[in-house]
Design an enzyme around this catalytic site. Structure first.
Site, mmCIF file in Angstrom:
data_model
loop_
_atom_site.group_PDB
_atom_site.id
_atom_site.type_symbol
_atom_site.label_atom_id
_atom_site.label_comp_id
_atom_site.label_asym_id
_atom_site.label_seq_id
_atom_site.Cartn_x
_atom_site.Cartn_y
_atom_site.Cartn_z
ATOM 1 N N LYS A 185 37.373 45.842 53.209
ATOM 2 C CA LYS A 185 38.438 46.222 54.129
ATOM 3 C C LYS A 185 37.952 47.433 54.913
ATOM 4 C CE LYS A 185 43.176 47.922 54.197
ATOM 5 N NZ LYS A 185 44.403 48.116 53.414
ATOM 6 N N LYS A 238 38.713 41.875 55.978
ATOM 7 C CA LYS A 238 39.798 42.368 56.827
ATOM 8 C C LYS A 238 39.342 43.533 57.683
ATOM 9 C CE LYS A 238 44.173 44.672 56.157
ATOM 10 N NZ LYS A 238 45.112 45.178 55.209
HETATM 11 C C1 PBG Z 1 47.549 48.601 52.906
HETATM 12 C C2 PBG Z 1 47.477 47.540 53.930
HETATM 13 C C3 PBG Z 1 47.363 47.699 55.308
HETATM 14 C C4 PBG Z 1 47.362 46.418 55.860
HETATM 15 C C5 PBG Z 1 47.493 45.530 54.808
HETATM 16 N N1 PBG Z 1 47.527 46.244 53.623
HETATM 17 C C6 PBG Z 1 47.383 48.903 56.145
HETATM 18 C C7 PBG Z 1 46.354 49.922 56.066
HETATM 19 O O1 PBG Z 1 45.359 49.851 55.350
HETATM 20 O O2 PBG Z 1 46.590 50.894 56.757
HETATM 21 C C8 PBG Z 1 47.249 46.109 57.307
HETATM 22 C C9 PBG Z 1 47.602 44.737 57.700
HETATM 23 C C10 PBG Z 1 47.739 44.522 59.149
HETATM 24 O O3 PBG Z 1 47.383 45.356 59.992
HETATM 25 O O4 PBG Z 1 48.244 43.446 59.489
HETATM 26 N N2 PBG Z 1 48.568 48.361 51.977
#
Ligand code: PBG
Length: 314
Positions: A185, A238
């Protein structure tokens, strides 16, 4: 082999079907709540009863599942509302499972929606403390699994969390609950709209101390291998669109399912351009989704799930 649609269909290398689509849901306490999110047209925060009603509809479209994000009433320094067995996510899991037992329910495991500082873990000094965060994530995953979640999905990027969650689940006898690890991520600008939806933008600083540098690909492979060693059953990359090379490499180094998260900013870009008449929304949506499949994703978490499933069912 491109001359007619019939020939193209025959020559097509990649397919997309509704069961490969996972729809994110933002769940919030209350009854009859449908609260629109400005930067994500078509997406709303829903109370558990509304989530259950949608689940009943969506299971008929054949979508693969839903991914739950909790928007709690209260936030504190350690994200207590996120580990509560009677919290918003466990309550919504139960409501959805009662309404549509066959719909796969995945839950997001992370503290950022529940902490008042907006970081994904416990803060010590000016930094997130990796190891002190692990037992809280394990407790949260356990609460979700006990409520009936089919898959738990840690998205916090702490080291060792997959192992900590696996141990907690196994000790509680939940040996059959798989872990979907957001193994790679990235610290991305494309999460902007989500942070509005979840009210989870960090109050100070940013997430670059735990989320990955967009410049790195080898590091993503290392993260994936570490999580697999700790017992991850599925892994996720992601965001998706700017990271198709990572998806393709991930697909090559592991046999477990690889999922992609087509994130909020990727959704918002298409929606905004389409609203101005600058893009054909349906064509851009379908091209985006097939490209993510082509790169190697077995399933796609996307805010387009329901729209795309409707197109595929025509
Ligand atoms: C963290 C999380 C995030 C997203 C999914 N899980 C946000 C982040 O890391 O700031 C983002 C998902 C999206 O942008 O659609 N719990």
């Amino acid at each position: 082999m491109r001359r007619t649609e019939a020939l193209r269909r025959l020559a097509r290398e990649t397919r997309l079907s509704p069961e490969q689509l996972i729809a994110p849901i933002f769940c919030t306490p209350g009854k009859g709540v449908r609260d629109p999110i400005g930067s994500m047209p078509g997406v709303e925060r829903w109370s558990p009863d509304v989530c259950a009603e949608k689940a009943r509809e969506w299971v008929k479209l054949g979508i693969g599942g839903v991914l739950l994000f909790g928007i709690p009433d209260s936030k504190d320094a350690t994200g207590t509302s996120g580990t509560d067995p009677n919290g918003i996510v466990p309550a919504t899991v139960k409501a959805i499972k009662d309404a549509a037992p066959d719909l796969v329910v995945v839950t997001d495991v992370c503290l950022c929606e529940y902490t008042d500082h907006g970081h994904c873990g416990v803060i010590e000094g000016s930094e997130v403390h990796n190891d002190k965060t692990l037992p809280l994530l394990a407790k949260q995953a356990l609460a979700h699994a006990r409520a009936g979640a089919d898959i738990v999905a840690p998205s916090d990027m702490m080291d060792g969390r997959v192992g900590a969650i696996r141990d907690a689940l196994d000790e509680a006898g939940l040996t059959g609950t798989p872990i979907l690890s957001y193994a790679s991520k990235y610290a991305s600008a494309f999460y902007g709209p989500f942070r509005e939806a979840a009210g989870s933008a960090p109050r100070e600083g940013n997430r670059r101390g735990y989320q990955m540098d967009p410049a790195n690909a080898r590091e993503a492979m290392r993260e994936i291998r570490l999580d697999l060693d700790e017992g991850a059953d599925l892994i996720l990359v992601k965001p998706a669109i700017s990271y198709l090379d990572i998806l393709a490499r991930a697909r090559e180094i592991t046999e477990v399912p690889v999922w992609a998260y087509n994130v909020s900013g990727e959704y918002a870009m298409i929606k905004a351009a389409a609203a101005r008449g600058w893009l054909n929304e349906e064509a851009a949506m379908m091209e985006t989704l097939i490209s993510i499949r082509r790169a190697g994703a077995d399933a796609i978490v996307t805010y387009f799930s329901v729209d795309a499933a409707k197109v595929l069912g025509r």
